[in-house]
Design a protein around this motif. Structure first.
Motif, PDB file in Angstrom:
ATOM      1  N   ALA A 116       0.829  -1.201   0.000  1.00  0.00           N
ATOM      2  CA  ALA A 116       0.000   0.000   0.000  1.00  0.00           C
ATOM      3  C   ALA A 116       0.866   1.254   0.000  1.00  0.00           C
ATOM      4  CB  ALA A 116      -0.918  -0.006   1.218  1.00  0.00           C
ATOM      5  N   THR A 117       0.274   2.351  -0.431  1.00  0.00           N
ATOM      6  CA  THR A 117       0.982   3.632  -0.427  1.00  0.00           C
ATOM      7  C   THR A 117       1.107   4.152   1.004  1.00  0.00           C
ATOM      8  OG1 THR A 117      -1.075   4.866  -0.700  1.00  0.00           O
ATOM      9  CG2 THR A 117       0.085   4.201  -2.706  1.00  0.00           C
ATOM     10  N   LEU A 118       1.917   5.171   1.198  1.00  0.00           N
ATOM     11  CA  LEU A 118       2.165   5.704   2.534  1.00  0.00           C
ATOM     12  C   LEU A 118       0.869   6.192   3.183  1.00  0.00           C
ATOM     13  CD1 LEU A 118       4.082   6.557   4.782  1.00  0.00           C
ATOM     14  CD2 LEU A 118       4.433   8.727   3.555  1.00  0.00           C
ATOM     15  N   THR A 119       0.020   6.877   2.428  1.00  0.00           N
ATOM     16  CA  THR A 119      -1.230   7.391   2.988  1.00  0.00           C
ATOM     17  C   THR A 119      -2.117   6.257   3.476  1.00  0.00           C
ATOM     18  OG1 THR A 119      -1.155   9.287   1.484  1.00  0.00           O
ATOM     19  CG2 THR A 119      -3.272   8.788   2.520  1.00  0.00           C
ATOM     20  N   VAL A 120      -2.260   5.223   2.665  1.00  0.00           N
ATOM     21  CA  VAL A 120      -3.103   4.090   3.048  1.00  0.00           C
ATOM     22  C   VAL A 120      -2.497   3.347   4.237  1.00  0.00           C
ATOM     23  CG1 VAL A 120      -4.182   1.962   2.250  1.00  0.00           C
ATOM     24  CG2 VAL A 120      -3.964   3.903   0.690  1.00  0.00           C
ATOM     25  N   LYS A 121      -1.160   3.242   4.259  1.00  0.00           N
ATOM     26  CA  LYS A 121      -0.508   2.604   5.404  1.00  0.00           C
ATOM     27  C   LYS A 121      -0.791   3.367   6.697  1.00  0.00           C
ATOM     28  CE  LYS A 121       3.389   0.329   3.100  1.00  0.00           C
ATOM     29  NZ  LYS A 121       4.844   0.362   2.854  1.00  0.00           N
ATOM     30  N   LEU A 122      -0.721   4.686   6.631  1.00  0.00           N
ATOM     31  CA  LEU A 122      -0.997   5.501   7.823  1.00  0.00           C
ATOM     32  C   LEU A 122      -2.440   5.303   8.289  1.00  0.00           C
ATOM     33  CD1 LEU A 122       0.855   8.822   6.935  1.00  0.00           C
ATOM     34  CD2 LEU A 122       1.545   7.091   8.599  1.00  0.00           C
ATOM     35  N   VAL A 123      -3.358   5.227   7.332  1.00  0.00           N
ATOM     36  CA  VAL A 123      -4.761   4.983   7.674  1.00  0.00           C
ATOM     37  C   VAL A 123      -4.911   3.624   8.357  1.00  0.00           C
ATOM     38  CG1 VAL A 123      -7.054   4.538   6.715  1.00  0.00           C
ATOM     39  CG2 VAL A 123      -5.722   6.504   5.918  1.00  0.00           C
ATOM     40  N   MET A 124      -4.272   2.598   7.809  1.00  0.00           N
ATOM     41  CA  MET A 124      -4.362   1.261   8.391  1.00  0.00           C
ATOM     42  C   MET A 124      -3.781   1.238   9.799  1.00  0.00           C
ATOM     43  SD  MET A 124      -3.355  -1.223   5.207  1.00  0.00           S
ATOM     44  CE  MET A 124      -4.305  -1.263   3.686  1.00  0.00           C
ATOM     45  N   ILE A 125      -2.626   1.866   9.977  1.00  0.00           N
ATOM     46  CA  ILE A 125      -2.009   1.905  11.309  1.00  0.00           C
ATOM     47  C   ILE A 125      -2.928   2.619  12.299  1.00  0.00           C
ATOM     48  CG2 ILE A 125      -0.093   2.872  12.636  1.00  0.00           C
ATOM     49  CD1 ILE A 125       1.672   2.409  10.163  1.00  0.00           C
ATOM     50  N   MET A 126      -3.527   3.725  11.866  1.00  0.00           N
ATOM     51  CA  MET A 126      -4.445   4.470  12.724  1.00  0.00           C
ATOM     52  C   MET A 126      -5.624   3.600  13.154  1.00  0.00           C
ATOM     53  SD  MET A 126      -6.443   8.026  11.838  1.00  0.00           S
ATOM     54  CE  MET A 126      -4.942   8.661  11.077  1.00  0.00           C
ATOM     55  N   LEU A 127      -6.153   2.832  12.216  1.00  0.00           N
ATOM     56  CA  LEU A 127      -7.303   1.978  12.530  1.00  0.00           C
ATOM     57  C   LEU A 127      -6.912   0.820  13.442  1.00  0.00           C
ATOM     58  CD1 LEU A 127      -8.975   1.917   9.008  1.00  0.00           C
ATOM     59  CD2 LEU A 127      -9.815   3.078  11.052  1.00  0.00           C
ATOM     60  N   ILE A 128      -5.728   0.263  13.250  1.00  0.00           N
ATOM     61  CA  ILE A 128      -5.260  -0.810  14.128  1.00  0.00           C
ATOM     62  C   ILE A 128      -5.075  -0.293  15.552  1.00  0.00           C
ATOM     63  CG2 ILE A 128      -3.337  -2.373  14.615  1.00  0.00           C
ATOM     64  CD1 ILE A 128      -2.974  -2.616  11.546  1.00  0.00           C
ATOM     65  N   VAL A 129      -4.466   0.890  15.678  1.00  0.00           N
ATOM     66  CA  VAL A 129      -4.299   1.507  17.005  1.00  0.00           C
ATOM     67  C   VAL A 129      -5.662   1.778  17.642  1.00  0.00           C
ATOM     68  CG1 VAL A 129      -3.486   3.563  18.210  1.00  0.00           C
ATOM     69  CG2 VAL A 129      -2.041   2.490  16.475  1.00  0.00           C
TER      70      VAL A 129
END
Length: 224
Positions: free
Chosen positions: A16-29
């Protein structure tokens, strides 16, 4: 021979791109944060129910209220005990030196217990707004990640001039993973927010019912 594409969650995240990765990390947290609140509140509510039952048995055991208050002290650990202590302390402060009672004793006792109930209610409901926030925003955060992922997938298709499924599928799968993570965070948060809110309301209603009964007992003594 074409190389097989890895569609595991880790592979989708890694591509995934950086933006999508940040979104995924945010949702996991957010998901872990929500579950930590859920577990903490379940334990706290269970302890509060057990403590309320134990105190209720002690209160209605027939033991003199002054003796019960002396055993608990002015700063007990239990929630129901603190409400009882608030009423008893105001009751004792309302005695004049001649043995009579200061005017409006009953209303002051009621207010003291209402303040104690409000403090306990605030403590019981602490953390529930976090679940409400996760439940209401996580799907939209996940949708944002999906939109960004699909947009990047279409950009990649345009650059390669290729609409083959092998080109389209990985990007779409990565994008949809963000929506899945959003729902994974939101659904438990909404379910347990409703359950814990109902449990909190029942506990507070029990405290209010006790305060009314206790206030009635003390008011009879004031009138007599």
């Amino acid at each position: 021979m074409e190389t097989a594409i890895d569609f595991s969650m880790w592979a989708l995240f890694a591509r995934a791109t950086l933006t999508v990765k940040l979104v995924m990390i945010m949702l996991i947290v957010a998901s872990f944060w929500g579950w930590s609140v859920i577990i903490q509140k379940l334990i706290a509510f269970r302890a509060a129910r057990a403590e309320a039952k134990q105190f209720d048995r002690a209160f209605w055991s027939g033991e003199p209220l002054d003796v019960l208050f002396e055993e608990m002290g002015p700063e007990p650990s239990g929630r129901a005990e603190r409400i009882f202590a608030a009423g008893m302390m105001e009751w004792r402060r309302s005695h004049r030196q001649d043995g009579g009672m200061i005017a409006n004793t009953s209303s002051r006792i009621d207010r003291s217990m209402d303040v104690a109930i409000a403090k306990e209610a605030e403590e019981l409901q602490k953390g529930l707004p976090i679940l409400a926030t996760i439940g209401s925003t996580a799907p939209f955060v996940g949708l944002f990640g999906t939109v960004m992922g699909i947009m990047n997938a279409f950009i990649e298709i345009a650059e390669q001039q290729n609409t083959n499924l092998a080109v389209v599928a990985p990007g779409i799968a990565e994008a949809l993973l963000a929506t899945g993570l959003g729902l994974l965070a939101a659904i438990p948060a909404v379910i347990f927010y409703n359950k814990l809110s109902a449990d909190s309301d029942r506990l507070i209603a029990g405290y209010e019912a006790f305060a009314d009964e206790f206030g009635t007992i003390l008011s009879r003594q004031v009138d007599s």
